[in-house]
Design an enzyme around this catalytic site. Structure first.
Site, PDB file in Angstrom:
ATOM      1  N   GLY B  53      87.429 136.778  -0.668  1.00 52.04           N
ATOM      2  CA  GLY B  53      87.344 137.555  -1.891  1.00 52.04           C
ATOM      3  C   GLY B  53      86.597 138.854  -1.649  1.00 52.04           C
ATOM      4  O   GLY B  53      85.859 138.986  -0.683  1.00 52.04           O
ATOM      5  N   SER B  54      86.791 139.837  -2.536  1.00 50.15           N
ATOM      6  CA  SER B  54      85.940 141.021  -2.512  1.00 50.15           C
ATOM      7  C   SER B  54      84.578 140.652  -3.091  1.00 50.15           C
ATOM      8  O   SER B  54      84.400 139.582  -3.662  1.00 50.15           O
ATOM      9  CB  SER B  54      86.574 142.141  -3.345  1.00 50.15           C
ATOM     10  OG  SER B  54      87.759 142.592  -2.752  1.00 50.15           O
ATOM     11  N   GLY B  55      83.616 141.550  -2.942  1.00 47.36           N
ATOM     12  CA  GLY B  55      82.288 141.319  -3.489  1.00 47.36           C
ATOM     13  C   GLY B  55      81.266 140.910  -2.449  1.00 47.36           C
ATOM     14  O   GLY B  55      80.098 140.729  -2.776  1.00 47.36           O
ATOM     15  N   HIS B  56      81.714 140.778  -1.184  1.00 48.48           N
ATOM     16  CA  HIS B  56      80.804 140.385  -0.103  1.00 48.48           C
ATOM     17  C   HIS B  56      80.453 141.555   0.811  1.00 48.48           C
ATOM     18  O   HIS B  56      79.931 141.349   1.901  1.00 48.48           O
ATOM     19  CB  HIS B  56      81.442 139.286   0.750  1.00 48.48           C
ATOM     20  CG  HIS B  56      81.845 138.076  -0.013  1.00 48.48           C
ATOM     21  ND1 HIS B  56      80.950 137.374  -0.795  1.00 48.48           N
ATOM     22  CD2 HIS B  56      83.043 137.446  -0.146  1.00 48.48           C
ATOM     23  CE1 HIS B  56      81.587 136.347  -1.352  1.00 48.48           C
ATOM     24  NE2 HIS B  56      82.848 136.373  -0.990  1.00 48.48           N
ATOM     25  N   LYS B 104      86.452 131.362   6.261  1.00 50.91           N
ATOM     26  CA  LYS B 104      85.269 130.700   5.710  1.00 50.91           C
ATOM     27  C   LYS B 104      85.740 129.459   4.951  1.00 50.91           C
ATOM     28  O   LYS B 104      86.786 129.485   4.288  1.00 50.91           O
ATOM     29  CB  LYS B 104      84.501 131.648   4.778  1.00 50.91           C
ATOM     30  CG  LYS B 104      83.917 132.851   5.533  1.00 50.91           C
ATOM     31  CD  LYS B 104      82.885 133.642   4.754  1.00 50.91           C
ATOM     32  CE  LYS B 104      83.382 134.231   3.449  1.00 50.91           C
ATOM     33  NZ  LYS B 104      84.653 134.978   3.533  1.00 50.91           N
ATOM     34  N   ASP B 109      90.759 129.770   0.513  1.00 53.66           N
ATOM     35  CA  ASP B 109      90.866 130.580   1.731  1.00 53.66           C
ATOM     36  C   ASP B 109      91.594 129.805   2.824  1.00 53.66           C
ATOM     37  O   ASP B 109      92.501 130.328   3.472  1.00 53.66           O
ATOM     38  CB  ASP B 109      89.470 130.968   2.257  1.00 53.66           C
ATOM     39  CG  ASP B 109      88.807 132.064   1.435  1.00 53.66           C
ATOM     40  OD1 ASP B 109      89.149 132.211   0.247  1.00 53.66           O
ATOM     41  OD2 ASP B 109      87.940 132.766   1.976  1.00 53.66           O
ATOM     42  N   HIS B 218      79.405 133.120  -3.901  1.00 57.11           N
ATOM     43  CA  HIS B 218      80.413 133.434  -4.919  1.00 57.11           C
ATOM     44  C   HIS B 218      79.845 133.376  -6.319  1.00 57.11           C
ATOM     45  O   HIS B 218      80.551 133.077  -7.276  1.00 57.11           O
ATOM     46  CB  HIS B 218      81.609 132.478  -4.805  1.00 57.11           C
ATOM     47  CG  HIS B 218      82.332 132.641  -3.521  1.00 57.11           C
ATOM     48  ND1 HIS B 218      82.057 131.874  -2.418  1.00 57.11           N
ATOM     49  CD2 HIS B 218      83.287 133.516  -3.147  1.00 57.11           C
ATOM     50  CE1 HIS B 218      82.834 132.263  -1.417  1.00 57.11           C
ATOM     51  NE2 HIS B 218      83.586 133.246  -1.832  1.00 57.11           N
TER      52      HIS B 218
END
Lengths: 329, 329
Positions: B53-56, B104, B109, B218
């Site tokens: 996901g984005s945001g990492h 991950k 995923d 998350h």
């Protein structure tokens, strides 16, 4: 106040120790206090010292190393280092070529670095200084006569540091540093303030939909509050101020999008997406861009945009090798 | 919700575009979606793809470049990328030597990368995978069967990426990546949650003196809440869990103190100050330490500690050249 600390009066010291334990290949701490110097002193070149209050990490210890600073002095959080601290730093790094002090324009910093410089000169150390004042938001503040020195300072560290590595004289390194200062402009905004540990409460208050415009880097309020807007509009406003202050037309620039500490990288990149578009539209060519944390204010959520107008000398020095904790080139 | 964004449904795309405009020397975006690949494809070596996901950020696009990843796939915030996205990434970077997927351990995923791998194999691309599950806090979660993959993933990127640069075969690169996974452990805590843009409110709530222990990346809650304590005690607890999970006695380790996004560097260094002391006391030798933002959760205020047990091969690969936006060696 929620922070990952042990005791308010230990934050600066434990931070510096934690930094030196993490990166012994780059920095070591002087016994006299919170001053870090390069692990391996380099003789035969002008030595650079900078610093200021703690709370701006990675500035300034994160920029100590090959091609940038030789020493960084860390005062208490958002508080100028003492003349004695700066003097110990100067003595530790002094070479026959002399020492350049890179000072951000805050009254206490300027006074204390100057005093330290005078103490060093009495010991026959050659000392010169530059004062960085890149913030276009305000002409003066509670802490400043004239403009504040903010994130643009990192470009001074990088470029003057590279100049010093070439073996240039103290006067030449000072002149190059001054050229950076003359050509660099910054402005920032924030949506969440930060809390100085010793104060225990935020430096300013913001409503649910408000942002603070023209912030400095010491938790102080900016020029005014206004409603939070889509970030592209905020970027437009910042670039209007910067481009209205110095003629960048037709030039090549280095861009820095700097986090105040808590801003997600996602948002910094969204900022840069529009910065790049606006500059392209105006015919200003981006030579290199830096997005990340360079000059922070603890956990403040905000960002600043810095533009540096480049010539061939500055481009070459910007690209030259740097090997520090937080800046590698 | 206060964020520097334009529109909730544009955050991933504008971030990726902003990243590519900032660092064209490192990354370019595929036309098909939010997939970034190395600006200059390198033939003749195993290619590495990762993502999530984005945001990492800076994970994962920030680790695309020489010596690390060849492609990074960015799903919506905290949401697995689609099989099609991953498949496009694999196709763009595939070489005759094959492609290693670094996944991950999150159910979505794993499923979507595996599906993409099968699609690629139908096109005669050699594909292998490893699944990172370094989080010692929980054995399963809402999103995971088994342990979650968190900041330790960055060591997999670094070391497997370096192995690939040596010209090793797909099986050899996979084996080295697996060796990292077998020897890396992480745990984290947080004092402030983050807000997924599309959700508009924080992923969990915390009282004024509370922290969340055993956080993932998350925005999900951890194992339990407890009163915030002096950070040295928190570090003690984290290290107890990590050292109780794998025998590190007498070994050399790499340490990563990773910010969840909003934690000031000052506090990360204070964390490391105690991490270094505890490890020294236990006779565990620190080979190298990394302090900063590597695998974040938007503006979450928290940190994780990662220990990686090293042997000679892992040390050499950890030190090998890497040149990416967010990791240079």
């Amino acid at each position: 106040m929620k922070k990952f600390i042990n005791a308010v009066d230990q934050v600066e010291n434990q931070m510096i120790m934690g930094m030196c334990k993490a990166y012994p290949q780059y920095v070591k701490k002087l016994d006299c206090g919170n001053v870090v110097v390069r692990s391996n002193k380099k003789e035969g070149k002008v030595a650079l010292i900078s610093g200021g209050g703690s709370g701006h990490e990675p500035a300034h210890g994160g920029f100590v190393g090959e091609g940038m600073l030789d020493a960084a002095v860390a005062g208490a959080v958002f508080t100028s280092p003492t003349p004695d601290q700066v003097y110990e730093g100067i003595k530790a790094i002094a070479t026959d070529a002399g020492v350049l002090m890179v000072i951000k324009n805050y009254t206490g910093d300027v006074m204390n670095f100057e005093m330290a410089g005078e103490m060093a000169e009495m010991e026959d150390i050659k000392v010169a200084k530059v004062v960085v004042n890149d913030d276009v938001a305000v002409d003066g503040s509670l802490y400043t006569v004239g403009r504040r020195g903010v994130a643009g300072t990192v470009f001074v560290h990088k470029i003057a540091g590279a100049k010093a590595e070439t073996g240039a004289s103290l006067e030449e390194v000072q002149a190059t540093a001054q050229k950076v200062i003359d050509n660099v402009r910054t402005m920032g905004v924030a949506i969440r303030p930060c809390t100085v540990p010793a104060a225990g409460k935020p430096g300013f208050e913001l409503g649910e939909d408000e942002m603070e415009v023209g912030i400095g880097i010491h938790g102080e309020p900016g020029t005014h509050k206004e409603p939070l807007r889509p970030v592209d509009e905020i970027v437009d406003h910042i670039l209007d101020k910067i481009l209205g202050d110095l003629d960048f037309s037709g030039s090549e620039v280095a861009v820095m999008v700097n986090s105040s500490g808590a801003t997600p990288a996602m948002e910094l990149f969204i900022v840069n997406n529009h910065v790049a578009d606006v500059l392209a539209e105006k015919g200003i060519k981006v030579y290199k861009t830096f997005v990340g944390e360079f000059m922070t204010s603890l956990e403040m959520e905000g960002f600043s945009v810095t533009l540096l107008k480049l010539d061939d000398e500055l481009k070459e020095l910007l690209d030259a090798k740097a090997d520090t904790i937080a800046f590698k080139a």
